[in-house]
Write a protein that holds these residues in place. Sequence first.
Motif, PDB file in Angstrom:
ATOM      1  N   THR A 250      25.536  45.201  37.498  1.00  0.00           N
ATOM      2  CA  THR A 250      26.337  45.958  38.466  1.00  0.00           C
ATOM      3  C   THR A 250      27.653  46.391  37.827  1.00  0.00           C
ATOM      4  OG1 THR A 250      25.370  44.809  40.350  1.00  0.00           O
ATOM      5  CG2 THR A 250      27.514  45.848  40.698  1.00  0.00           C
ATOM      6  N   PRO A 251      27.888  47.694  37.682  1.00  0.00           N
ATOM      7  CA  PRO A 251      29.076  48.164  36.944  1.00  0.00           C
ATOM      8  C   PRO A 251      30.399  47.705  37.543  1.00  0.00           C
ATOM      9  CG  PRO A 251      27.488  49.946  37.172  1.00  0.00           C
ATOM     10  CD  PRO A 251      26.998  48.820  38.034  1.00  0.00           C
ATOM     11  N   ALA A 252      30.508  47.668  38.878  1.00  0.00           N
ATOM     12  CA  ALA A 252      31.797  47.333  39.501  1.00  0.00           C
ATOM     13  C   ALA A 252      32.262  45.925  39.154  1.00  0.00           C
ATOM     14  CB  ALA A 252      31.716  47.492  41.020  1.00  0.00           C
ATOM     15  N   TYR A 253      31.323  45.037  38.835  1.00  0.00           N
ATOM     16  CA  TYR A 253      31.729  43.663  38.497  1.00  0.00           C
ATOM     17  C   TYR A 253      32.506  43.615  37.195  1.00  0.00           C
ATOM     18  CZ  TYR A 253      28.324  42.388  42.114  1.00  0.00           C
ATOM     19  OH  TYR A 253      27.635  42.272  43.297  1.00  0.00           O
ATOM     20  N   ARG A 254      32.367  44.643  36.388  1.00  0.00           N
ATOM     21  CA  ARG A 254      33.103  44.701  35.115  1.00  0.00           C
ATOM     22  C   ARG A 254      34.503  45.278  35.311  1.00  0.00           C
ATOM     23  NH1 ARG A 254      35.938  44.856  31.221  1.00  0.00           N
ATOM     24  NH2 ARG A 254      35.398  45.457  29.081  1.00  0.00           N
ATOM     25  N   ARG A 255      34.645  46.177  36.257  1.00  0.00           N
ATOM     26  CA  ARG A 255      35.913  46.877  36.441  1.00  0.00           C
ATOM     27  C   ARG A 255      36.735  46.266  37.571  1.00  0.00           C
ATOM     28  NH1 ARG A 255      35.881  48.743  31.590  1.00  0.00           N
ATOM     29  NH2 ARG A 255      34.673  50.623  31.163  1.00  0.00           N
ATOM     30  N   GLU A 256      36.472  46.713  38.788  1.00  0.00           N
ATOM     31  CA  GLU A 256      37.314  46.327  39.914  1.00  0.00           C
ATOM     32  C   GLU A 256      37.319  44.825  40.173  1.00  0.00           C
ATOM     33  OE1 GLU A 256      34.961  48.560  39.903  1.00  0.00           O
ATOM     34  OE2 GLU A 256      35.586  50.460  40.817  1.00  0.00           O
ATOM     35  N   TYR A 257      36.158  44.186  40.012  1.00  0.00           N
ATOM     36  CA  TYR A 257      36.028  42.813  40.498  1.00  0.00           C
ATOM     37  C   TYR A 257      36.662  41.773  39.591  1.00  0.00           C
ATOM     38  CZ  TYR A 257      33.254  44.014  44.532  1.00  0.00           C
ATOM     39  OH  TYR A 257      32.863  44.496  45.744  1.00  0.00           O
ATOM     40  N   VAL A 258      36.793  42.069  38.321  1.00  0.00           N
ATOM     41  CA  VAL A 258      37.466  41.123  37.421  1.00  0.00           C
ATOM     42  C   VAL A 258      38.596  41.804  36.663  1.00  0.00           C
ATOM     43  CG1 VAL A 258      35.437  39.639  37.158  1.00  0.00           C
ATOM     44  CG2 VAL A 258      35.814  41.510  35.539  1.00  0.00           C
TER      45      VAL A 258
ATOM     46  N   ARG B 211      37.703  31.291  35.716  1.00  0.00           N
ATOM     47  CA  ARG B 211      38.808  32.150  36.167  1.00  0.00           C
ATOM     48  C   ARG B 211      38.339  33.427  36.857  1.00  0.00           C
ATOM     49  NH1 ARG B 211      39.083  33.159  30.329  1.00  0.00           N
ATOM     50  NH2 ARG B 211      38.635  35.374  29.899  1.00  0.00           N
ATOM     51  N   ALA B 212      37.092  33.882  36.587  1.00  0.00           N
ATOM     52  CA  ALA B 212      36.651  35.161  37.134  1.00  0.00           C
ATOM     53  C   ALA B 212      35.610  35.032  38.238  1.00  0.00           C
ATOM     54  CB  ALA B 212      36.077  36.035  36.012  1.00  0.00           C
ATOM     55  N   VAL B 213      34.767  33.994  38.179  1.00  0.00           N
ATOM     56  CA  VAL B 213      33.674  33.877  39.146  1.00  0.00           C
ATOM     57  C   VAL B 213      33.930  32.759  40.147  1.00  0.00           C
ATOM     58  CG1 VAL B 213      31.174  33.682  39.440  1.00  0.00           C
ATOM     59  CG2 VAL B 213      32.099  34.668  37.336  1.00  0.00           C
ATOM     60  N   LEU B 214      34.421  31.628  39.679  1.00  0.00           N
ATOM     61  CA  LEU B 214      34.638  30.470  40.541  1.00  0.00           C
ATOM     62  C   LEU B 214      36.066  30.391  41.065  1.00  0.00           C
ATOM     63  CD1 LEU B 214      32.663  27.775  38.491  1.00  0.00           C
ATOM     64  CD2 LEU B 214      31.829  29.354  40.252  1.00  0.00           C
ATOM     65  N   ASN B 215      36.794  31.467  40.963  1.00  0.00           N
ATOM     66  CA  ASN B 215      38.188  31.528  41.380  1.00  0.00           C
ATOM     67  C   ASN B 215      38.287  32.198  42.750  1.00  0.00           C
ATOM     68  OD1 ASN B 215      40.909  31.985  41.727  1.00  0.00           O
ATOM     69  ND2 ASN B 215      41.219  33.053  39.788  1.00  0.00           N
ATOM     70  N   PRO B 216      38.744  31.496  43.789  1.00  0.00           N
ATOM     71  CA  PRO B 216      38.819  32.087  45.134  1.00  0.00           C
ATOM     72  C   PRO B 216      39.705  33.318  45.215  1.00  0.00           C
ATOM     73  CG  PRO B 216      39.124  29.699  45.225  1.00  0.00           C
ATOM     74  CD  PRO B 216      39.179  30.082  43.785  1.00  0.00           C
ATOM     75  N   ALA B 217      40.570  33.542  44.236  1.00  0.00           N
ATOM     76  CA  ALA B 217      41.464  34.700  44.267  1.00  0.00           C
ATOM     77  C   ALA B 217      40.811  35.965  43.720  1.00  0.00           C
ATOM     78  CB  ALA B 217      42.741  34.403  43.476  1.00  0.00           C
ATOM     79  N   ARG B 218      39.605  35.845  43.143  1.00  0.00           N
ATOM     80  CA  ARG B 218      38.919  37.007  42.587  1.00  0.00           C
ATOM     81  C   ARG B 218      37.843  37.505  43.555  1.00  0.00           C
ATOM     82  NH1 ARG B 218      39.402  37.970  36.987  1.00  0.00           N
ATOM     83  NH2 ARG B 218      41.439  37.219  36.314  1.00  0.00           N
ATOM     84  N   PRO B 219      37.666  38.804  43.689  1.00  0.00           N
ATOM     85  CA  PRO B 219      36.663  39.345  44.614  1.00  0.00           C
ATOM     86  C   PRO B 219      35.237  38.893  44.319  1.00  0.00           C
ATOM     87  CG  PRO B 219      38.183  41.064  43.915  1.00  0.00           C
ATOM     88  CD  PRO B 219      38.476  39.862  43.069  1.00  0.00           C
ATOM     89  N   LEU B 220      34.950  38.588  43.045  1.00  0.00           N
ATOM     90  CA  LEU B 220      33.598  38.177  42.681  1.00  0.00           C
ATOM     91  C   LEU B 220      33.213  36.854  43.352  1.00  0.00           C
ATOM     92  CD1 LEU B 220      31.572  39.646  40.907  1.00  0.00           C
ATOM     93  CD2 LEU B 220      32.257  38.206  38.994  1.00  0.00           C
ATOM     94  N   PHE B 221      34.215  36.077  43.733  1.00  0.00           N
ATOM     95  CA  PHE B 221      33.987  34.750  44.308  1.00  0.00           C
ATOM     96  C   PHE B 221      33.140  34.835  45.588  1.00  0.00           C
ATOM     97  CE2 PHE B 221      35.456  31.231  47.089  1.00  0.00           C
ATOM     98  CZ  PHE B 221      35.098  30.143  46.297  1.00  0.00           C
ATOM     99  N   ARG B 222      33.413  35.791  46.454  1.00  0.00           N
ATOM    100  CA  ARG B 222      32.712  35.909  47.740  1.00  0.00           C
ATOM    101  C   ARG B 222      31.690  37.036  47.765  1.00  0.00           C
ATOM    102  NH1 ARG B 222      37.890  34.483  48.570  1.00  0.00           N
ATOM    103  NH2 ARG B 222      38.257  32.600  49.810  1.00  0.00           N
ATOM    104  N   GLU B 223      31.486  37.685  46.645  1.00  0.00           N
ATOM    105  CA  GLU B 223      30.634  38.867  46.614  1.00  0.00           C
ATOM    106  C   GLU B 223      29.197  38.568  47.046  1.00  0.00           C
ATOM    107  OE1 GLU B 223      29.214  42.811  45.737  1.00  0.00           O
ATOM    108  OE2 GLU B 223      31.030  41.871  46.500  1.00  0.00           O
TER     109      GLU B 223
END
Length: 492
Positions: A206-214, A231-243
Amino acid sequence: MLSKPAEIFDRDVEWAELTRFATDDRPGATLGVVSGRRRQGKTLLLYELTRATGGFYFGATEATPTESLRRLGEALGLYTDAAGPVHLTDWAAAVDALLALGRRRPVTVVIDEFPYLARASRDLPSIIQHALTPGRAERTESRTRLLLCGSALSFMGGLLAGSAPLRGRAGLELPVAPLDYRAAAAFWGIDDPLLAARLFAIVGGTPAYRREYVQDDAPSGPDDFDDWVVRAVLNPARPLFREARYLLAEDPDLRDAALYHSVLAAVAEGNGTRGGIAGYIGRKATDLQHPLTVLEDAGLLAREPDPLRSGRSRYRITEPLITFYQAVMRPAWTALERRRGTDVWRRSQRRYASAVLGPGFEETVRQWALRFAAPETFAGIVAEASAATLTDPASRTSHELDLVALGEPPPGDGPRPLLAISEVKWGRTLGRPDLDRLERARDLLSRRPGVEASATRLLLASGDGFTEDLRESAAGRDDVVLVDPERLYRGH
């Protein structure tokens, strides 16, 4: 052919199809449908297409029909340099106004997030059908290239199906899928095949996970991967956390979120059959027809028939991030919300390897066989590649084959060529016993009717490599194919 803008990565096929459709100079308005899950770059493709062709782009929102018509009228007024907004009394008038844009030349007209409009105005597809009636002056005197785009796959999939009003009206039906694993590695700027495989098993293509999400934060190398996950996936402050949760919530057809999460958790745990899923979630297998169908229509599950067992099939999660969420994040959600990502990740290594990375690596090998392997690798072009279960009647045992590659069915009733069978392991060095097991499996298959196994290749794929004994045994044998991450990402 219009030059593809530099902002669009890959997507050469999609851009070529869109430009062919948009620049068609023949008289008569035409319809196209573009679909794909969110964050795949559909909007960027279509927005750049309208810019390149001087077309009209309208992004729908969740709104009442009256508000949507007012917004569309305002956008049309700006596009046509009118003195003010175009007054649209209803959707029939709106569609005719869009067709009128193409009276003098081919004009690309994009309606993005079309499901928002169609759900609020149920008759809109029928109105478009009527507007595109052959012989109707508004159609024949127009060269509008109308593109309807949507992210709700269950809705978009039914737009042109069966007895739907628009069936037979579209000249383009374009799915925008996630990037394949090789394109994803290039997009993330990852040169190390092992690192690319570990990353793809989590975020997929998914392209957006490379740009906006991290925010362009990618692992700098193998030693940075664990820190990046925290820091990018398991971090509650990053959008990828709840995606992964939002992927379910976005599709309006997925109403019973608890049931769908349980079904996905069952599949992530390795329960791929309907009976296995039912046992895991405590339901009868007959009760799962609807949720499984809905998840398939939403593009989150894929059902793959077992090529060696008629009537049997297995389900596979299509979005790696959902598999990662179900296997690693969901069981430790409270701890993750308390920012204990480092501890959770340290405890989850075995689970990540067995439930996420292992199955992801198997699917990557299947995609390699389908998309990237040279025809001479398997003495033919692979038409189907899936996992299968081979039963040995003599010993009453079963052999799990991670890949069964079939060629095209021959003319007539002849046996179908079985091009390859495979053993795939991420975290284990494969050796001579693994080759022996595949040879026994091939011998069993050679006695089965309906398949031609005389030239079947034996494919062994490993993330950890191969023993010297196996390499010596494979040397000089055309029927043995050894595949490591380097070959997966760079070879044929």
